[in-house]
Motif scaffolding. Sequence first.
Motif, mmCIF file in Angstrom:
data_model
loop_
_atom_site.group_PDB
_atom_site.id
_atom_site.type_symbol
_atom_site.label_atom_id
_atom_site.label_comp_id
_atom_site.label_asym_id
_atom_site.label_seq_id
_atom_site.Cartn_x
_atom_site.Cartn_y
_atom_site.Cartn_z
ATOM 1 N N PRO A 97 0.730 -1.085 0.121
ATOM 2 C CA PRO A 97 -0.078 -0.163 -0.017
ATOM 3 C C PRO A 97 0.873 1.199 0.081
ATOM 4 C CG PRO A 97 0.051 -0.854 1.992
ATOM 5 C CD PRO A 97 0.730 -1.785 1.195
ATOM 6 N N ALA A 98 0.176 2.467 -0.586
ATOM 7 C CA ALA A 98 0.846 3.746 -0.461
ATOM 8 C C ALA A 98 0.811 4.024 1.028
ATOM 9 C CB ALA A 98 0.010 4.802 -1.336
ATOM 10 N N GLY A 99 1.913 5.102 1.399
ATOM 11 C CA GLY A 99 2.024 5.590 2.412
ATOM 12 C C GLY A 99 3.405 5.995 2.930
ATOM 13 N N ARG A 100 3.257 6.895 4.110
ATOM 14 C CA ARG A 100 4.478 7.034 4.713
ATOM 15 C C ARG A 100 5.612 5.971 5.240
ATOM 16 N NH1 ARG A 100 4.295 9.697 8.952
ATOM 17 N NH2 ARG A 100 6.016 11.009 9.023
ATOM 18 N N GLY A 134 8.871 10.078 17.744
ATOM 19 C CA GLY A 134 7.473 10.539 17.843
ATOM 20 C C GLY A 134 6.496 10.094 16.703
ATOM 21 N N GLU A 135 6.857 9.022 15.730
ATOM 22 C CA GLU A 135 6.198 8.321 14.757
ATOM 23 C C GLU A 135 5.479 7.102 15.488
ATOM 24 O OE1 GLU A 135 5.766 9.281 11.957
ATOM 25 O OE2 GLU A 135 7.394 10.710 11.545
ATOM 26 N N GLU A 136 4.485 6.715 14.730
ATOM 27 C CA GLU A 136 3.807 5.559 15.133
ATOM 28 C C GLU A 136 3.498 4.496 13.984
ATOM 29 O OE1 GLU A 136 -0.120 5.912 17.212
ATOM 30 O OE2 GLU A 136 0.458 7.865 18.095
ATOM 31 N N LEU A 137 3.367 3.424 13.994
ATOM 32 C CA LEU A 137 3.757 2.448 13.204
ATOM 33 C C LEU A 137 2.089 2.258 12.324
ATOM 34 C CD1 LEU A 137 5.803 -0.351 14.727
ATOM 35 C CD2 LEU A 137 6.409 1.655 13.072
ATOM 36 N N ARG A 138 2.194 2.029 10.968
ATOM 37 C CA ARG A 138 0.981 1.702 10.395
ATOM 38 C C ARG A 138 0.777 0.071 10.305
ATOM 39 N NH1 ARG A 138 1.368 1.933 4.562
ATOM 40 N NH2 ARG A 138 3.173 3.097 4.934
ATOM 41 N N ASP A 139 -0.374 -0.284 9.970
ATOM 42 C CA ASP A 139 -0.873 -1.687 10.234
ATOM 43 C C ASP A 139 -0.303 -2.395 8.673
ATOM 44 O OD1 ASP A 139 -1.375 -4.167 11.103
ATOM 45 O OD2 ASP A 139 -3.465 -3.813 10.612
ATOM 46 N N PHE A 140 1.089 -2.501 8.553
ATOM 47 C CA PHE A 140 1.765 -3.125 7.392
ATOM 48 C C PHE A 140 2.962 -3.586 7.959
ATOM 49 C CE2 PHE A 140 3.614 -4.040 3.351
ATOM 50 C CZ PHE A 140 2.747 -4.713 2.615
ATOM 51 N N PRO A 141 3.572 -4.706 7.441
ATOM 52 C CA PRO A 141 4.803 -5.201 7.913
ATOM 53 C C PRO A 141 5.872 -4.491 7.340
ATOM 54 C CG PRO A 141 3.786 -6.720 6.517
ATOM 55 C CD PRO A 141 2.920 -5.971 6.914
ATOM 56 N N ILE A 142 7.097 -4.522 8.192
ATOM 57 C CA ILE A 142 8.336 -4.046 7.530
ATOM 58 C C ILE A 142 8.837 -4.846 6.192
ATOM 59 C CG2 ILE A 142 9.954 -5.471 8.660
ATOM 60 C CD1 ILE A 142 11.708 -3.352 9.197
ATOM 61 N N PHE A 143 9.277 -4.056 4.984
ATOM 62 C CA PHE A 143 9.591 -4.713 3.734
ATOM 63 C C PHE A 143 10.696 -4.010 3.157
ATOM 64 C CE2 PHE A 143 6.799 -0.979 2.926
ATOM 65 C CZ PHE A 143 7.228 -0.696 1.508
ATOM 66 N N PHE A 144 11.325 -4.799 2.489
ATOM 67 C CA PHE A 144 12.628 -4.659 1.675
ATOM 68 C C PHE A 144 12.641 -4.376 0.187
ATOM 69 C CE2 PHE A 144 12.915 -7.906 5.162
ATOM 70 C CZ PHE A 144 13.443 -6.971 6.278
ATOM 71 N N HIS A 145 13.295 -3.494 -0.366
ATOM 72 C CA HIS A 145 13.464 -3.455 -1.637
ATOM 73 C C HIS A 145 14.888 -3.600 -2.098
ATOM 74 C CE1 HIS A 145 14.004 -0.458 -5.317
ATOM 75 N NE2 HIS A 145 13.944 -1.729 -5.708
ATOM 76 N N TYR A 146 15.071 -4.742 -2.800
ATOM 77 C CA TYR A 146 16.608 -5.203 -3.136
ATOM 78 C C TYR A 146 16.865 -4.371 -4.299
ATOM 79 C CZ TYR A 146 14.989 -8.877 0.190
ATOM 80 O OH TYR A 146 14.235 -9.445 1.359
ATOM 81 N N LEU A 147 17.896 -3.691 -4.361
ATOM 82 C CA LEU A 147 18.351 -2.946 -5.293
ATOM 83 C C LEU A 147 19.231 -3.659 -6.259
ATOM 84 C CD1 LEU A 147 17.406 -0.644 -3.263
ATOM 85 C CD2 LEU A 147 18.660 0.744 -4.617
ATOM 86 N N ASN A 148 19.831 -4.828 -5.721
ATOM 87 C CA ASN A 148 20.769 -5.596 -6.641
ATOM 88 C C ASN A 148 20.342 -7.111 -5.948
ATOM 89 O OD1 ASN A 148 22.326 -5.402 -4.560
ATOM 90 N ND2 ASN A 148 23.797 -4.211 -5.760
ATOM 91 N N LEU A 149 20.965 -8.059 -6.676
ATOM 92 C CA LEU A 149 20.566 -9.479 -6.264
ATOM 93 C C LEU A 149 21.702 -10.523 -6.296
ATOM 94 C CD1 LEU A 149 17.154 -9.664 -7.859
ATOM 95 C CD2 LEU A 149 17.418 -9.613 -5.555
ATOM 96 N N ILE A 150 21.653 -11.486 -5.297
ATOM 97 C CA ILE A 150 22.616 -12.661 -5.474
ATOM 98 C C ILE A 150 22.035 -13.561 -6.562
ATOM 99 C CG2 ILE A 150 23.037 -14.817 -4.047
ATOM 100 C CD1 ILE A 150 23.591 -13.153 -1.744
ATOM 101 N N PRO A 151 22.701 -14.120 -7.336
ATOM 102 C CA PRO A 151 24.158 -14.475 -7.307
ATOM 103 C C PRO A 151 25.115 -13.498 -8.197
ATOM 104 C CG PRO A 151 23.377 -15.977 -8.841
ATOM 105 C CD PRO A 151 22.215 -15.205 -8.207
ATOM 106 N N GLU A 152 24.523 -12.454 -9.096
ATOM 107 C CA GLU A 152 25.291 -11.721 -9.998
ATOM 108 C C GLU A 152 25.956 -10.497 -9.370
ATOM 109 O OE1 GLU A 152 20.669 -10.633 -10.571
ATOM 110 O OE2 GLU A 152 22.011 -12.389 -10.247
#
Length: 289
Positions: A223-226, A256-274
Amino acid sequence: MSDAKARAYAARLHKVLDYIESHLDELLTVEQLSQVAHFSKFHFHRQFAEYTGSSVFRYIQRLRLKQASYRLAFEHSTKIVDIALGAGFENPESFSRAFKNLFDQSPSEFRRHPDWESWHACYRLKLPERKQTMQVDIVDFKMTRIATMEHRGPVEWLNETVGQFIAWRKASGLSPKQSSRTFGIAYDNPDTTEPDKFRFDICGEVSTDVPADPSGVVTKLIPAGRCARVRHLGSHSSLGESVIYPLYREWLPHSGEELRDFPIFFHYLNLIPETAEHELVTDVYLPLK
């Protein structure tokens, strides 16, 4: 030893570990590495072993075999002889012996059916943590449609699911890694979750919904969001200590921030094995209200 001297000593050894990781495809000698750390070459062996729990030779070989194991599992079109030579071995026979001694599988056996649980056991090294400076940015993440393969079960078998997703990606052509972003969504902390209940989604960006597929890939949305965003450099195995725990324990309580109801996620800018592990770049997103 005073705290200042201990930190300086650790910094010199961390410099050696960083140097090894960034020069794995080159000839590495004890004399060369001792000079990097500014230690006497006569004592460097013992200093390195006491700090890492491994001899210099075995440490370097383990890292090279780790890189080779990724290529075996995820680059099926690459010949084993080329992987052996790329890992610094003079011939496939010496590579096969070293590989089987460490993983209890030959390279060809590992390629067919990787025993990821035993593989993980080989890399549970209690190395001193190398902390990174953590810069947190608040960003607006745009809603993103993703093709998702759900991993459910022990984290040690996550690479098995990764391999299945890579195969789907290549076969379907719906989320080519060259032009589509790759994400991971972490629903659970593997350190505190029962192995059979651990959940993690492996995802590739898509422009349209994914048709029904026997591989189990489904369409989801990020989802979109901060979000709080932190860029992590290096192995994915250090994400927890370097970024995730500091975000929750240190940054969030003082932000001072509060968490939104969505889990932490990762954007992999490059990948193994290359990409070599020390060159991996990952953006970590913590959803905020």
